[in-house]
Design an enzyme around this catalytic site. Structure first.
Site, PDB file in Angstrom:
ATOM      1  N   GLU A 204      60.997  15.862  67.738  1.00 54.97           N
ATOM      2  CA  GLU A 204      60.516  14.814  66.990  1.00 54.97           C
ATOM      3  C   GLU A 204      61.220  15.348  65.442  1.00 54.97           C
ATOM      4  OE1 GLU A 204      56.640  14.208  65.528  1.00 54.97           O
ATOM      5  OE2 GLU A 204      56.423  14.993  67.378  1.00 54.97           O
TER       6      GLU A 204
ATOM      7  N   HIS B 236      60.749  10.035  70.016  1.00 57.52           N
ATOM      8  CA  HIS B 236      59.788   9.888  69.448  1.00 57.52           C
ATOM      9  C   HIS B 236      59.898   8.411  68.559  1.00 57.52           C
ATOM     10  CE1 HIS B 236      57.284  10.656  65.794  1.00 57.52           C
ATOM     11  NE2 HIS B 236      56.501  11.397  66.913  1.00 57.52           N
TER      12      HIS B 236
ATOM     13  N   GLU C  24      54.045  18.191  74.915  1.00 58.43           N
ATOM     14  CA  GLU C  24      54.931  18.073  73.651  1.00 58.43           C
ATOM     15  C   GLU C  24      54.690  19.119  72.533  1.00 58.43           C
ATOM     16  OE1 GLU C  24      55.243  14.488  70.418  1.00 58.43           O
ATOM     17  OE2 GLU C  24      54.950  13.930  72.480  1.00 58.43           O
TER      18      GLU C  24
ATOM     19  N   ASP D 107      50.146  15.986  73.697  1.00 59.24           N
ATOM     20  CA  ASP D 107      50.748  16.389  72.365  1.00 59.24           C
ATOM     21  C   ASP D 107      49.962  17.656  71.781  1.00 59.24           C
ATOM     22  OD1 ASP D 107      52.382  17.070  70.093  1.00 59.24           O
ATOM     23  OD2 ASP D 107      52.385  14.840  69.444  1.00 59.24           O
TER      24      ASP D 107
ATOM     25  N   HIS E  48      51.594  19.181  68.775  1.00 57.49           N
ATOM     26  CA  HIS E  48      51.971  19.244  67.564  1.00 57.49           C
ATOM     27  C   HIS E  48      52.256  20.533  67.077  1.00 57.49           C
ATOM     28  CE1 HIS E  48      49.488  15.644  67.438  1.00 57.49           C
ATOM     29  NE2 HIS E  48      50.558  15.057  66.960  1.00 57.49           N
TER      30      HIS E  48
END
Length: 376
Positions: free
Chosen positions: A247, A297, A221, A195, A197
């Site tokens: 998400e 998610h 991600e 991830d 973010h």
């Protein structure tokens, strides 16, 4: 049957979840869970209930749309309003299942699978490669065959500053070192996701995606912020590393562009945050016609996780569901269950009416946000 009352309680977990209970004039109740609305969620639900009192709870989709349209000028497309409404919707489905004596997945069209595969989010932003590898081995020993690590780090020694979205060679190398250590620790047959973010610009994301190609990731991600679909598509088209996002998107409308433009390889709606169960299945169906798998998610406690499982069971294009409670010890305290909900990295889809699990009053009371009272 009419809705008599709706109540909400905040409970500590990954941050705070909001548990929602719908009461009827016939004594039946349904309970749901939503996430990521912060302290506003319970207040929004208290306001929403005025639109639902004396309504027939069996009309779940109609009630969802009634409330959503009432908030058209107050956040009906995304954010806290939709998160709060998702909790109410999940509670309604739990209630309807109990009324008709069927599990929710049956109400969503039946199930394609009996158990739901999980991946464990292992964190790891500021950790060194050795500690990431050690944690990966521990999680695999718990029975999981899929894991995720964070590779973004605002405090990275080689980062230019907190606001710069580019990436330096030193940052990339530290990311690679972590992933290489984890891959070596778990071997070739375990799925690994990482991830970012959404904290990088497009050229940085492409550099990282290319650097990850030797490690056969399940996905990379949110390599760029999710609001620019064209930028996400540039990253996806540049690499053989699968790209995942979603998400922070809400409702079918929020997912339409990223699906139609095939800007990601995998989508990850957070069902108890962005839409609820019926809308979650509709998002999955939209993705299915573009051959895009769904990997929701999920940072909810056990009730919201089970709710997501009912959607995951009812769709053909399910890949894996997130579990983000590693290191939090009170997972099993929050529900009443005959056996552990998670066994060897899977959740068996409950066959009891509604969601199939009930919250544990003692556990909820123990972990409630200060100032809240348990359901009356």
């Amino acid at each position: 049957m009419k809705i008599r009352d709706i109540q909400a309680v905040d409970v500590i977990g990954h941050g705070y979840s909001t548990y929602v209970r719908v009461y009827t004039d016939e004594g039946l109740t349904g309970t749901g869970e939503c996430i990521h609305g912060r302290a506003a969620t319970s207040a929004i639900i208290e306001e929403m209930k005025e639109l639902l009192i004396n309504e027939n709870p069996m009309n779940v989709d109609r009630l969802f749309e009634k409330v959503r349209r009432a908030y058209i000028f107050d956040g009906a497309l995304a954010g806290n309003v939709i998160s709060a409404l998702s909790g109410v919707e999940i509670a309604l489905w739990d209630l309807v299942g109990k009324v008709v004596n069927l599990p929710v997945y049956q109400l969503l069209g039946g199930k394609f699978r009996d158990k739901i595969r999980l991946y464990s989010d292992c964190g790891g932003s500021a950790d060194d490669p050795e500690s990431c590898a050690k944690r990966a081995k521990e999680v695999i020993a718990m029975g999981f065959n899929a894991i995720k690590f964070d590779i973004d780090d605002l405090d990275n020694l080689y980062k230019l500053d907190h606001w710069n979205w580019s990436v330096t060679p030193g940052e990339v190398q530290l990311m690679v070192d972590k992933v290489a250590a984890v891959r070596e620790a778990v071997g070739p047959n375990i799925d690994i996701a990482v991830d970012m973010h959404g904290r990088y610009d497009t050229p940085a994301a492409i550099r990282v995606a290319h650097a990850m190609e030797p490690y056969n990731l399940m996905w990379l991600e949110e390599p760029v912020p999710p609001e620019n679909v064209a930028a996400m598509r540039e990253v996806k088209r540049s690499t053989s590393t699968p790209v995942c996002s979603g998400e922070n998107l809400f409702l079918r409308y929020g997912f339409r562009e990223i699906i139609e433009k095939q800007a990601v390889d995998i989508i990850m709606p957070d069902i108890p945050k962005c839409c609820g169960l019926s809308e979650g299945k509709k998002i999955a169906s939209m993705a299915e016609i573009y051959y895009i798998p769904l990997a929701p998610h999920n940072v909810c406690g056990p009730l919201g996780t089970i709710a997501s499982c009912h959607v995951c069971a009812s769709i053909p294009n399910f890949l894996v569901l997130e579990w983000h409670w590693l290191g939090r010890k009170h997972w099993d305290e929050l529900v009443i269950a005959d056996k552990p909900i998670i066994e060897n990295g899977y959740i068996a889809v409950p066959d009891k009416p509604g969601l199939g699990v009930e919250i544990n009053p003692d556990g909820i009371k123990k972990y409630m946000r200060p100032g809240f009272s348990f359901f009356e």
